[in-house]
Design an enzyme around this catalytic site. Sequence first.
Site, short mmCIF file in Angstrom:
data_model
loop_
_atom_site.label_atom_id
_atom_site.label_comp_id
_atom_site.label_asym_id
_atom_site.label_seq_id
_atom_site.Cartn_x
_atom_site.Cartn_y
_atom_site.Cartn_z
N THR A 125 38.00 45.38 25.21
CA THR A 125 38.40 45.02 23.85
C THR A 125 39.49 43.96 23.86
O THR A 125 40.29 43.90 24.81
CB THR A 125 38.92 46.26 23.10
OG1 THR A 125 39.50 45.87 21.85
CG2 THR A 125 39.98 46.99 23.91
N ASP A 126 39.55 43.15 22.80
CA ASP A 126 40.62 42.17 22.69
C ASP A 126 41.97 42.83 22.45
O ASP A 126 43.01 42.19 22.57
CB ASP A 126 40.32 41.15 21.59
CG ASP A 126 40.16 41.76 20.20
OD1 ASP A 126 40.20 43.00 20.07
OD2 ASP A 126 39.99 40.99 19.25
N GLU A 127 41.96 44.13 22.13
CA GLU A 127 43.23 44.81 21.85
C GLU A 127 44.11 44.93 23.09
O GLU A 127 45.31 45.23 22.97
CB GLU A 127 42.97 46.18 21.23
CG GLU A 127 42.32 46.07 19.86
CD GLU A 127 42.27 47.40 19.11
OE1 GLU A 127 43.27 48.14 19.13
OE2 GLU A 127 41.22 47.69 18.52
N TYR A 153 45.37 53.72 22.86
CA TYR A 153 43.98 53.28 23.07
C TYR A 153 43.92 51.98 23.87
O TYR A 153 43.24 51.91 24.90
CB TYR A 153 43.28 53.08 21.72
CG TYR A 153 42.05 52.21 21.81
CD1 TYR A 153 40.98 52.57 22.63
CD2 TYR A 153 41.97 51.01 21.11
CE1 TYR A 153 39.86 51.76 22.73
CE2 TYR A 153 40.84 50.20 21.20
CZ TYR A 153 39.79 50.57 22.02
OH TYR A 153 38.69 49.77 22.12
N LYS A 157 42.44 51.14 27.75
CA LYS A 157 41.41 50.14 28.05
C LYS A 157 41.95 49.08 29.01
O LYS A 157 41.23 48.61 29.90
CB LYS A 157 40.91 49.48 26.76
CG LYS A 157 40.12 50.40 25.85
CD LYS A 157 38.83 50.90 26.51
CE LYS A 157 37.79 49.81 26.62
NZ LYS A 157 36.50 50.33 27.18
#
Length: 343
Positions: A125-127, A153, A157
């Site tokens: 994810t870009d997060e 979260y 990741k």
Amino acid sequence: MKLLITGAAGFIGSNFVFYSLDKHPDYKIVGYDALTYAGNLETLKPAMENSNFKFVKGDISDRESVFDLFEKEQFDLVINFAAESHVDRSIEDPGVFLQTNVIGTQVLMDAFRKFGGIRYHQVSTDEVYGDLPLDNPHAFFTETTPITASSPYSASKAAADLLVMAYHRTYQIPVTISRCSNNYGPYQFPEKLIPLMIARALEDKSLPVYGTGENVRDWLYVEDHCRAIDQIIHNGEVGEIFNIGGHNERTNLEVVKTLLNLLNKPQSLIHFVADRKGHDLRYAIDPSKIHSELGWLPTTNFEEGMKKTINWYLENREWWEKIISGEYQEYYKKMYGGGYADL
């Protein structure tokens, strides 16, 4: 060619199952999912009718189950979609996210290391990059942007990504990683922004929007995401990371207003609520690398994607109404007597 798709009963995983069965009709595909709250086996009903697909229930952090599966199936390609992914839930219970997203990834990598294969692909994810300032619209995440996770979260990741690259360097495992922007489209679990707002708007309920709704996200239609991953696992260079972005930046408030307009519902349904803890301001991806190296670009603009998504939820009310009521979980018991046997 035999594929393992973990998280196959979830939103993006199930869409990738459908995409792969259509794009590669000669491939054998095994879907693997723990069927936790966000995994809906009913979603895979159409795939179950295809003789090239089978489903196995299991948890990616269960080493014995995963190793047994790898030994039996001898996969060529492994695509890991399985993840706990809801930021709010990670704030309430970080441990579950570490177990699935980090330990689960380690178990899959160990199994791949032992039994081999052509490619292991980690869906991220870009997060993991944290966020960008709202006052600099020319700033974008690239593959070299430092990891600066903001939530449990995204931290889980990020840890999984680092682990995958460490296994590549240490054990020469053929890996790739993709980091995508916010996905939307069919079969998304209705706790996420767009399906949640659609469901509530159809019932004329208030639409809760964090803060002032000015947080910006880059929206990617799920089918475009599937195309990108397909390109990466077949043509992407081993050891590389690819950002997948939609070129569709919108504030959360713009997203909600768009769907209200498409549903002919009043904007008075919008209700601002206390902001999320550590809420990231802006996500925006530069997908130049995957475009220049693999020729991929998104083909679905936001307005078109929203119309498709809303039409799907209108035509499939039974699917998401069962989820909201909790009835969807009864399907497992009906089909397998509560035992969840392998299919």
